[in-house]
Write an enzyme that holds these catalytic residues in place. Structure first.
Site, PDB file in Angstrom:
ATOM      1  CD  GLU A  12      -3.058   1.956  -4.601  1.00 58.30           C
ATOM      2  OE1 GLU A  12      -2.384   2.965  -4.262  1.00 58.30           O
ATOM      3  OE2 GLU A  12      -4.242   2.038  -4.976  1.00 58.30           O
ATOM      4  CE1 TYR A  40      -6.346  12.246  -0.968  1.00 58.59           C
ATOM      5  CE2 TYR A  40      -8.676  12.701  -1.322  1.00 58.59           C
ATOM      6  CZ  TYR A  40      -7.674  11.888  -0.821  1.00 58.59           C
ATOM      7  OH  TYR A  40      -8.001  10.722  -0.190  1.00 58.59           O
ATOM      8  NE  ARG A  76      -8.727   6.554   1.098  1.00 55.78           N
ATOM      9  CZ  ARG A  76      -8.779   5.359   1.694  1.00 55.78           C
ATOM     10  NH1 ARG A  76      -9.937   4.743   1.872  1.00 55.78           N
ATOM     11  NH2 ARG A  76      -7.680   4.770   2.131  1.00 55.78           N
ATOM     12  CE  LYS A 131     -10.344  -3.642   5.349  1.00 52.62           C
ATOM     13  NZ  LYS A 131      -9.491  -2.518   4.943  1.00 52.62           N
ATOM     14  N   GLY A 149      -5.658  -0.056   7.277  1.00 50.95           N
ATOM     15  CA  GLY A 149      -6.206  -0.985   6.282  1.00 50.95           C
ATOM     16  C   GLY A 149      -5.114  -1.507   5.359  1.00 50.95           C
ATOM     17  CG  ASP A 150      -3.104   1.241   3.049  1.00 46.41           C
ATOM     18  OD1 ASP A 150      -4.149   0.914   2.455  1.00 46.41           O
ATOM     19  OD2 ASP A 150      -2.730   2.420   3.197  1.00 46.41           O
TER      20      ASP A 150
END
Ligand SMILES: Nc1ncnc2c1ncn2[C@@H]1O[C@H](COP(=O)(O)OP(=O)(O)OP(=O)(O)O)[C@@H](O)[C@H]1O
Ligand SMILES: O=C(O)C(=O)C[C@H](O)[C@H](O)CO
Length: 358
Positions: free
Chosen positions: A49, A119, A182, A238, A278-279
Site C-alpha cells: 500500500e 517475513y 500472499r 491482470k 502490481g502496486d
C-alpha cells in the site's frame, strides 16, 4: 465509472488517495541464489500500500499513508523514506511496545519465476491495527481509499479494521482493493479465499491477477472472475506480460444494459525484477482514474508505471513524468504494442518536465 465519483471534486477531502497497510524494511540480496546462501543484503523498503502511495505522490497526487510502526530505527527509516516521496505520513502511529516488521527476499529465479521470502512481522506494530487505534477519519478522508488483502492476513484486528472501513456508509470514498493473495502470510490458509472474496465484493474497484484468482478461488479466466465478483463497479483482471481486462459500467446484476469490457495489451519490457509491478500498476490506474481518463488510458498508465518498476531492482522508482507518460499513452495501437522499454527509460525527458498538477 459507477460507485462514488472519484473524478469529481470533493470539498471535505484532504487527500486524493489514502493507502492503508503495513510497510516493512526490506532486505534485498547482494547476489542471486537460495536464501540460505545469500551472504549479505541491502536495505530498501516494501509494503504494497505504501508503494502505491509513493508512486502516486511521485506522480503529483496528494497521497497519504495510514499505518503503525514501532518506535525504533526501522520505523524512523520507513516514515522518513516514504515522506521523502511526498506522501503524508502524519497519521502513522508509533507503537513503543511492538517492533516494525522487516523481511528478507531472494532474487527472482527467472526459470521458475519464483523467489523466497522470509517475513519477520508477526506481532508487529502494524499487525495491531484495529478499529480502536486507527481513526476512521484518517482512513476515510480521501477521494479513494486503497486497501489490500495483505492486511486481512495480518491479524483478526486488522481484518476487523478492513470490515469496518469497507462497510457501506454515506459519503464513503471509492474503495480500491488489491487482492494481493500472499499464501505464506495466512496462518489459516483455508480461510483466505472466502475472506478475500468477501472484501473484494465490498469494494468499488478491484485489482486481481488471473493467476491469483485461480490459486485462491479456482476461477479460470476473466469472465469467471467477473461472475464471482459482480459488485465492484470496476474490476481489473491482470494477466502479467499479456495485459489486463477491465469490466466497468452497468453492473451485470442490474438489468440496464451490458457493461464495458476493455482489454489492453501490456508493454514489451526488459524486466529487471518483477516485485512491486502490481502496486505500480494500481498507482497508474488510480492516477488516471483521478484524472477521469478513459478506461483504456487508465490501463495504459497502469502498464507504464508497472514498466517503470519492472526495469529497476526494488519495489519503487520514480514514475515517468506525466507529460512523457501521456505522450506514450496516446500512441496508436501498433506503436504501443511494439514499444520496448528497458532500464533507464523513465529518465527520458523527466529533467525537462514541470512538476504535474493533480
Ligand atoms: N513481463 C512483463 N512484461 C510487461 N509488463 C508486465 C510484465 N509482468 C508484469 N507486467 C505489468 O505489471 C502489471 C502487474 O503484473 P502482475 O499482476 O504480474 O503483478 P503482481 O503479481 O500483482 O505483482 P506484485 O504483487 O509483486 O506487485 C501487469 O498488469 C503489467 O502491466
Ligand atoms: O508482501 C508484503 O506484504 C509486501 O507488502 C511486500 C512487498 O512490498 C509487496 O509484496 C509488493 O507488492
Amino acid at each position: 465509472m459507477s460507485g462514488p465519483a472519484a473524478g469529481a471534486a470533493h470539498a471535505a477531502t484532504t487527500s486524493d488517495v489514502v493507502c492503508l497497510g503495513e510497510s516493512m524494511v526490506t532486505f534485498l540480496p547482494s547476489q542471486p541464489g537460495r536464501l540460505a546462501d545469500v551472504p549479505s543484503f541491502g536495505r530498501a523498503i516494501g509494503g504494497a500500500e505504501s508503494n502505491v502511495a509513493c508512486a502516486l505522490a511521485a506522480a503529483g497526487h496528494r497521497a497519504k499513508w495510514v499505518s503503525r510502526v514501532g518506535a525504533d530505527g526501522f520505523g524512523d527509516h520507513l516514515v522518513e523514506t516514504i515522506s521523502r516521496y511526498g506522501v503524508d505520513t502524519s497519521a502513522v502511529e508509533r507503537d513503543p511496545d511492538r517492533p516494525t516488521g522487516i523481511y528478507f527476499r531472494t532474487a527472482t529465479d527467472r526459470a521458475t519465476d519464483t523467489h523466497e521470502v522470509a517475513y519477520y512481522r508477526a506481532g508487529s506494530a502494524a499487525s495491531a491495527m484495529s478499529p480502536a487505534n486507527v481513526p476512521a477519519e484518517d482512513a476515510l478522508c480521501g477521494r479513494i481509499l486503497h486497501l489490500s488483502g495483505i492486511t486481512a492476513a495480518l491479524s483478526g484486528d486488522c481484518l476487523s479494521l478492513l470490515h469496518s472501513l469497507t462497510a457501506p456508509r454515506p459519503g464513503r470514498p471509492l474503495i480500491s482493493f488489491d487482492v494481493n493473495h500472499r499464501t505464506g502470510l495466512w496462518r489459516d490458509a483455508d480461510a483466505a479465499p472466502a475472506v478475500l472474496l468477501d472484501l473484494a465484493r465490498r469494494s468499488d474497484l478491484v485489482f486481481v491477477g488471473e493467476d491469483e484468482a485461480e490459486e485462491a478461488w479456482g476461477l479460470n479466466g476473466a469472465e469467471a472472475i467477473r461472475a464471482a465478483l459482480p459488485e465492484p463497479g470496476v474490476l481489473v483482471v491482470k494477466r502479467g506480460a499479456e495485459g489486463a481486462t477491465v469490466f466497468s459500467g452497468p453492473r451485470p446484476s442490474v438489468a440496464d444494459g451490458p457493461e464495458s469490457v476493455t482489454t489492453v495489451p501490456a508493454l514489451r519490457v526488459d524486466v529487471v525484477a518483477p516485485v512491486g509491478a502490481g502496486d505500480a500498476f494500481a498507482a497508474g490506474f488510480l492516477s488516471a482514474t483521478l484524472r477521469d481518463l478513459p478506461v483504456r488510458d487508465r490501463v495504459r498508465h497502469g502498464h507504464l508505471m508497472a514498466a517503470a518498476v519492472l526495469t529497476v531492482p526494488g519495489d519503487l522508482t520514480d514514475p515517468p513524468a506525466r507529460a512523457h507518460a501521456d505522450r506514450l499513452v496516446a500512441l496508436d495501437d501498433t506503436a504501443w504494442e511494439t514499444l520496448r522499454l528497458g532500464p533507464g527509460w523513465t529518465a527520458a525527458d523527466r529533467a525537462s518536465e514541470e512538476v504535474p498538477t493533480p
